[in-house]
Design an enzyme around this catalytic site. Structure first.
Site, PDB file in Angstrom:
ATOM      1  N   ASP A  37     -18.347 -39.092   9.400  1.00  0.00           N
ATOM      2  CA  ASP A  37     -19.755 -39.379   9.713  1.00  0.00           C
ATOM      3  C   ASP A  37     -19.817 -40.449  10.790  1.00  0.00           C
ATOM      4  OD1 ASP A  37     -19.545 -38.355   6.948  1.00  0.00           O
ATOM      5  OD2 ASP A  37     -21.721 -38.576   6.893  1.00  0.00           O
ATOM      6  N   GLN A 112     -10.451 -37.792   6.091  1.00  0.00           N
ATOM      7  CA  GLN A 112     -11.363 -36.726   6.529  1.00  0.00           C
ATOM      8  C   GLN A 112     -10.978 -36.271   7.936  1.00  0.00           C
ATOM      9  OE1 GLN A 112     -15.363 -38.386   6.097  1.00  0.00           O
ATOM     10  NE2 GLN A 112     -15.797 -36.937   4.439  1.00  0.00           N
ATOM     11  N   ASP A 178     -16.768 -29.863   1.183  1.00  0.00           N
ATOM     12  CA  ASP A 178     -16.330 -29.990  -0.206  1.00  0.00           C
ATOM     13  C   ASP A 178     -16.343 -28.735  -1.081  1.00  0.00           C
ATOM     14  OD1 ASP A 178     -16.670 -32.403   1.028  1.00  0.00           O
ATOM     15  OD2 ASP A 178     -17.962 -33.278  -0.476  1.00  0.00           O
ATOM     16  N   ARG A 211     -26.286 -29.246  -4.847  1.00  0.00           N
ATOM     17  CA  ARG A 211     -25.033 -30.017  -4.903  1.00  0.00           C
ATOM     18  C   ARG A 211     -23.930 -29.185  -5.566  1.00  0.00           C
ATOM     19  NH1 ARG A 211     -23.825 -34.303  -2.107  1.00  0.00           N
ATOM     20  NH2 ARG A 211     -22.474 -34.966  -3.794  1.00  0.00           N
ATOM     21  N   TYR A 370     -25.313 -26.751  -0.531  1.00  0.00           N
ATOM     22  CA  TYR A 370     -24.368 -27.621   0.154  1.00  0.00           C
ATOM     23  C   TYR A 370     -23.517 -26.849   1.168  1.00  0.00           C
ATOM     24  CZ  TYR A 370     -21.687 -32.060  -0.441  1.00  0.00           C
ATOM     25  OH  TYR A 370     -21.075 -33.260  -0.309  1.00  0.00           O
ATOM     26  N   GLU A 414     -29.781 -33.363   5.742  1.00  0.00           N
ATOM     27  CA  GLU A 414     -28.319 -33.264   5.718  1.00  0.00           C
ATOM     28  C   GLU A 414     -27.922 -31.807   6.024  1.00  0.00           C
ATOM     29  OE1 GLU A 414     -26.951 -34.253   1.839  1.00  0.00           O
ATOM     30  OE2 GLU A 414     -24.832 -34.365   2.402  1.00  0.00           O
TER      31      GLU A 414
HETATM   32  C1  2M8 Z   1     -20.235 -35.174   1.578  1.00  0.00           C
HETATM   33  O1  2M8 Z   1     -19.137 -35.594   0.789  1.00  0.00           O
HETATM   34  C2  2M8 Z   1     -19.195 -36.624  -0.201  1.00  0.00           C
HETATM   35  C3  2M8 Z   1     -17.772 -36.860  -0.697  1.00  0.00           C
HETATM   36  O2  2M8 Z   1     -16.968 -37.280   0.376  1.00  0.00           O
HETATM   37  C4  2M8 Z   1     -20.077 -36.293  -1.395  1.00  0.00           C
HETATM   38  O3  2M8 Z   1     -20.556 -35.165  -1.541  1.00  0.00           O
HETATM   39  O4  2M8 Z   1     -20.281 -37.204  -2.209  1.00  0.00           O
HETATM   40  C5  2M8 Z   1     -19.670 -34.190   2.630  1.00  0.00           C
HETATM   41  O5  2M8 Z   1     -20.713 -33.481   3.278  1.00  0.00           O
HETATM   42  C6  2M8 Z   1     -18.826 -34.950   3.652  1.00  0.00           C
HETATM   43  O6  2M8 Z   1     -18.410 -34.100   4.681  1.00  0.00           O
HETATM   44  C7  2M8 Z   1     -19.603 -36.127   4.253  1.00  0.00           C
HETATM   45  O7  2M8 Z   1     -18.738 -36.874   5.049  1.00  0.00           O
HETATM   46  C8  2M8 Z   1     -20.195 -37.029   3.146  1.00  0.00           C
HETATM   47  C9  2M8 Z   1     -21.155 -38.086   3.713  1.00  0.00           C
HETATM   48  O8  2M8 Z   1     -22.120 -37.504   4.548  1.00  0.00           O
HETATM   49  O9  2M8 Z   1     -20.924 -36.244   2.191  1.00  0.00           O
END
Ligand code: 2M8
Length: 450
Positions: A37, A112, A178, A211, A370, A414
């Protein structure tokens, strides 16, 4: 919303998420600093202030591990414990890992995709286009270069002992996508052992249908337990981690990141031996991706090292060769055909012709869930950037225009429901605001020479 209003709102989102030198991924769901990010955020920030953009990458790399790993999360010491799970308390034991950095901030033990070198180079290019902060950007590159080289070396060695050119991951979180169907068969093969009781704070912020499921989370948390237990030791994880996969998207990004680092090596006048190393990594990465071509899907596929078989799924990661800008002519043609077809952007039911993260033709497709179907602006940016560099300017322009139409709701979601265009997940997501700023930049830096 008019473009100037999108710019103003996007800048306000980044200001709001600025925690003083680093940016949280979103206001409530993600109160910490996430690795990839931050790289995308730096690209957006560079249009506002190249110095602050450099600071974003610098602050992240302050928490780099001894072995070169850039951790996937740097935890915000001021975030309340109930704001995110698994938080710093949960990862605390990994802080004792021999390679973990010392210092007050805790990090996760994962990593990542390596977008950072692309962002670092972009900062210089944007400074040049604006005619402002060029000397500072060069100084920044000089400071960051050894850190990025160590990061890429970690990926090319500890994460690729086979020398395949492909990055190995120990957890779907390391892919950044994920709960994508990319990982479903590999995740189903993971037998969950004893996991601590845990509470999912994400479900307090976002509707559960958007989610990952409880089934997936139990596996995510079990893998964290396994990884912590080994002290995040790569050699041991190679032997023991029940999830071990080659990730084609991360590998494609690494090819581009190595190309960017080669340009940075030139800017900072790095030793020639580094140039040769970087060139070798680029070649290795290209060759590795070539091996992952699936003629049946007309896409590239990940590989499950534990099961010893490809992970066939029609997801956005399948465009890895296009993202890496590599591969046989006929494969690239196939990829563009699949991208335009009903399997992705040509699906007649889509709200806009933007690529869903998972094809609606894929069994695991879920339009609200997601990485299993929604459209992700940040992925559109990556494809747009890659199409431009492959001289596919018409397709790139179309992707950018529709992406901006999608973002004109001003929510900076998002991700987005592909058929209705509804914003899902977190609002005011930093990397979504960042890519909007890059798309709308009027300094000419977006139209990079190919
Ligand atoms: C999401 O991942 C996190 C875990 O790392 C989560 O779901 O708690 C993913 O979309 C990941 O790619 C992204 O970097 C992060 C923060 O935006 O969220």
């Amino acid at each position: 919303m008019r473009p100037e209003d999108i710019i103003a709102r996007a800048a306000a989102v980044l200001r709001e998420n600025d925690m003083g030198g680093w940016t949280r991924a979103s206001p409530t769901l993600y109160p910490h600093q996430w690795s990839w990010d931050s790289a995308f955020i730096a690209i957006g920030l560079a249009h506002l202030d190249t110095g602050r953009a450099a600071g974003e990458i610098r602050s992240l790399t302050e928490h780099q591990w001894e072995n070169g790993k850039i951790p996937h999360i740097v935890f915000n010491p001021d975030a309340p414990p109930e704001s995110y799970f698994p938080g710093p308390e949960h990862w605390a034991s990994a802080a004792n890992a021999p390679d973990a950095p010392t210092g007050p901030a805790t990090t996760s033990g994962l990593c990542q995709p390596p977008v950072h070198a692309l962002a670092a180079l972009r900062i210089l290019r944007i400074a040049e286009a604006r005619g402002e902060g060029v000397a500072e950007a060069r100084t920044f590159l000089g400071q960051i270069y050894p850190k990025l080289l160590a990061w890429h070396r970690y990926l090319a060695t500890a994460r690729d002992p086979e020398g395949s050119g492909l990055v190995t991951i120990y957890h779907p979180w390391e892919s950044g996508t994920d709960n994508s169907p990319r990982w479903t068969p590999a995740l189903e093969r993971v037998e969950v052992g004893e996991i601590p009781d845990y509470e999912r704070h994400d479900l307090g912020h976002v509707d559960p249908s958007e989610r990952p499921t409880g089934y997936e989370y139990d596996r995510f948390i079990w893998l964290v337990e396994v990884i912590k237990e080994t002290g995040c030791d790569d050699d041991v994880l190679y032997e023991e981690c029940p999830f071990l996969a080659k990730d084609v998207l991360a590998s494609a990004i690494l090819v581009r990141a190595n190309e960017a680092l080669l340009e940075i090596a030139e800017v900072v006048d790095a030793p020639k031996v580094d140039w040769a190393t970087l060139r070798a990594w680029i070649e290795q990465g290209r060759a590795g991706l070539e091996e992952c071509w699936s003629p049946d899907l007309g896409l590239c596929t990940d590989y499950d090292l534990r099961a010893g078989e490809p992970l066939a799924a029609r997801t956005i990661a399948g465009f890895a060769p296009l993202i890496a800008g590599t591969g046989r002519e006929d494969h690239l043609r196939d990829l563009l055909r699949i991208l335009d077809s009903r399997v992705f952007t040509g699906n007649p039911d889509l709200r806009w012709p933007l690529p869903p993260s998972t094809s609606p033709h894929e069994r695991g497709f879920r339009p609200r869930s997601y990485w299993r179907g929604p459209v992700w602006p940040v992925m559109n940016w990556l494809l747009w950037w890659s199409l431009q560099r492959s001289d596919e300017r018409k397709r790139a322009a179309r992707l950018k225009d529709y992406s901006l139409t999608q973002l004109s709701d001003g929510r900076f979601g998002e991700y987005y429901e592909p058929f209705t265009g509804e914003a899902l997940g977190s609002d005011d997501q930093s990397w979504t605001a960042a890519v909007a700023l890059d798309w709308l930049a009027e300094d000419g830096s977006g139209e990079e020479p190919v």
